[in-house]
Design a protein around this motif. Structure first.
Motif: not given
Length: 309
Positions: A71-90
């Protein structure tokens, strides 16, 4: 932009960030590179150079020599909510796949036999079980993929998960030895990048920078944690100082100025996220649901949230 640069200088040396292009542009990209054989193009792939993954592979050999990975599990998360609200990283073309997923595939490449990895990349998305959260702003804001590969006589289960709107959570127990660890180095991390590998009775876990453990313990940037557990016993707990990004950029710069023949960029992972995005876009949601507090709309696919091939 790439076409403009190559028109100005057909022998340009260019370092590209991932993803190199949109899915519908892959053919145009390969054609453009074919038209400029003297140009040198390198796409950054920092996790191909993460020393923590080398350590993890060595620990698998030490504690379970000759035992196949199950078994291999890979998790990459990042909360981009503030960036997205400002129009960045969309990214409305790839959705969540355009942020961390290529990093996750780079990690997977380091752990799988080459043939198994190529087979996985080429498989149709319907062969995986996909659990997606659709978002009217971002196409898909979270995705979990379950796949099963056959390596020789053994089956290997893969689980990949990524989200761009979920806050990070504390992972892993507090370190028994706190050398190199400190409390309150920085505010709570807004992302985590980790993987677990099961072989026989052991589980190897790699927490990549930034690392926050239970009890508020944190590692400085460019420090990573690798642990080995058997049942409830911690057999190994190590901190590794390393900058995969620095290594990747230094190697890329050396490649760009080298006179050696440069093979064309490997676009297999890019084709994989393109196929996943097209498959998810083709799904017809069964019903609309009420948006959650962050604006995301979980949309049931066939069989609930999971699309099963």
């Amino acid at each position: 932009m790439l076409r403009s640069i190559l028109t100005h200088d057909p022998q340009a040396r260019i370092l590209l960030e991932k993803p190199a292009c949109q899915g519908h542009e892959i053919g145009e990209l390969t054609g453009l590179l074919g038209e400029h054989p003297n140009a040198r193009i390198v796409i950054t792939d920092q996790y191909q150079h993460a020393r923590a993954l080398d350590v993890a592979a060595g620990l698998l050999d030490t504690y379970e020599p000759g035992t196949p990975i199950s078994h291999i599990g890979v998790t990459f998360t990042k909360d981009r909510s503030a960036d997205i609200a400002g129009g960045r990283f969309v990214d409305r073309s790839y959705g969540v796949l355009g942020y961390e997923w290529l990093h996750m595939l780079a990690v997977l490449r380091r752990l799988l036999p080459a043939k198994a990895f190529d087979t996985y990349l080429a498989a149709h998305p319907r062969q995986a079980t996909l659990r997606a959260i659709y978002d009217p702003r971002l196409f898909v804001s979270a995705l979990t993929e379950h796949s099963t590969l056959r390596t020789g006589e053994h089956l290997l289960h893969l689980e990949l998960h990524s989200s761009i709107t979920s806050p990070a959570v504390v992972l892993g127990g507090a370190p028994e030895r706190t050398t190199g660890w400190r409390r309150d180095i920085r505010p709570a991390d807004d992302r985590h990048r980790y993987l677990t590998v099961h072989a026989g009775r052991i589980r190897v876990t790699v927490h990549l920078d930034p690392v926050t453990a239970a009890g508020g313990w944190q590692l400085e940037r460019n420090h990573h944690r690798v642990t080995v557990e058997r049942d409830d016993d911690v057999l190994h707990d190590q901190v590794i100082e390393d900058s995969p990004l620095r290594t990747a950029i230094e190697l890329a710069a050396g490649t760009l100025i080298s006179p050696r023949v440069l093979p064309p960029p490997d676009l297999g992972p890019l084709r994989r996220i393109t196929a996943l995005a097209e498959h998810l876009r083709a799904q017809k949601p069964g019903q609309e649901t009420t948006p959650s507090s962050d604006g995301a709309v979980p949309v049931p696919l066939r069989g609930g949230l999971a699309s099963t091939g």
